[in-house]
Design a protein around this motif. Structure first.
Motif, short mmCIF file in Angstrom:
data_model
loop_
_atom_site.label_atom_id
_atom_site.label_comp_id
_atom_site.label_asym_id
_atom_site.label_seq_id
_atom_site.Cartn_x
_atom_site.Cartn_y
_atom_site.Cartn_z
N ILE A 86 -1.41 -0.81 -6.77
CA ILE A 86 -1.72 -0.78 -5.27
C ILE A 86 -3.16 -0.39 -5.15
O ILE A 86 -3.71 0.38 -5.77
CB ILE A 86 -0.84 -0.03 -4.02
CG1 ILE A 86 -0.88 1.50 -4.91
CG2 ILE A 86 0.52 -0.36 -4.37
CD1 ILE A 86 -0.20 2.75 -3.88
N PRO A 87 -3.97 -1.00 -4.09
CA PRO A 87 -3.52 -1.96 -3.02
C PRO A 87 -3.31 -3.39 -3.96
O PRO A 87 -4.05 -3.57 -4.55
CB PRO A 87 -4.68 -1.85 -1.94
CG PRO A 87 -5.70 -1.43 -2.79
CD PRO A 87 -5.36 -0.57 -3.65
N THR A 88 -2.16 -3.90 -3.31
CA THR A 88 -2.10 -5.38 -3.64
C THR A 88 -2.01 -6.46 -2.28
O THR A 88 -1.24 -6.03 -1.75
CB THR A 88 -0.92 -5.79 -4.69
OG1 THR A 88 -1.09 -4.97 -6.05
CG2 THR A 88 -0.81 -7.19 -4.97
N TRP A 100 0.76 -1.40 -0.06
CA TRP A 100 0.06 -0.12 -0.05
C TRP A 100 0.68 1.18 -0.13
O TRP A 100 2.26 1.19 0.21
CB TRP A 100 -0.90 -0.18 1.07
CG TRP A 100 -0.05 0.29 2.51
CD1 TRP A 100 0.72 -0.65 3.01
CD2 TRP A 100 -0.15 1.51 3.28
NE1 TRP A 100 1.23 0.10 4.28
CE2 TRP A 100 0.58 1.35 4.28
CE3 TRP A 100 -0.89 2.73 3.16
CZ2 TRP A 100 0.86 2.28 5.21
CZ3 TRP A 100 -0.80 3.60 4.12
CH2 TRP A 100 0.22 3.40 5.18
N CYS A 153 -6.26 2.31 -1.09
CA CYS A 153 -5.62 1.50 0.16
C CYS A 153 -6.18 1.83 1.57
O CYS A 153 -6.43 0.91 2.23
CB CYS A 153 -3.86 1.92 0.36
SG CYS A 153 -3.18 1.71 -1.47
N ILE A 165 5.35 -5.62 -7.78
CA ILE A 165 3.66 -4.82 -7.61
C ILE A 165 3.90 -3.62 -8.43
O ILE A 165 4.68 -2.63 -8.33
CB ILE A 165 3.94 -4.35 -6.10
CG1 ILE A 165 4.04 -5.79 -5.28
CG2 ILE A 165 2.60 -3.38 -5.71
CD1 ILE A 165 3.00 -6.58 -5.27
N THR A 181 4.79 0.58 -0.17
CA THR A 181 5.62 0.52 -0.97
C THR A 181 6.71 1.82 -1.51
O THR A 181 7.45 1.72 -2.23
CB THR A 181 4.81 0.24 -2.44
OG1 THR A 181 3.85 1.54 -2.61
CG2 THR A 181 3.97 -1.01 -2.41
#
Length: 98
Positions: free
Chosen positions: A78-80, A31, A38, A75, A63
């Motif tokens: 985001i969010p992931t 995030w 996020c 990545i 991140t």
């Protein structure tokens, strides 16, 4: 108050890859504080952390502060959220999806 502990490039290896309890799944949210979606999923992941306490470890990785780990896992959005088990990536959800 958040149930998720923050992790960084510095402690990633010990907390996620070499977790003391490798059979326990580890959920990591990648995030950034400046990105609205996020902030939307934080409460959902906090709830998961509470509901699965002792059966699931939940962490968040900023991140912006830890770009090398984010880069290592590709990545780009985001969010992931990624689930790891036994130090291996098992599943991922990209974006703030229902």
């Amino acid at each position: 108050m958040s149930c998720m502990a923050s992790i960084t490039d510095g402690n990633w290896q010990s907390l996620v890859i070499e977790s003391e309890t490798p059979e326990t799944p580890v959920l990591v949210e990648f995030w950034a504080p400046w990105f609205g979606p996020c902030r939307v999923i934080h409460p959902i992941i906090d709830e998961l952390a509470k509901d699965y306490a002792g059966r699931l470890k939940c962490y968040k990785l900023n991140t912006d502060e830890s770009p090398s780990t984010a880069s290592r896992y590709g990545i780009r959005s985001i969010p992931t959220v990624i689930i790891f088990k036994n130090g291996e990536k098992k599943d991922a959800v990209i974006g703030a999806v229902p």
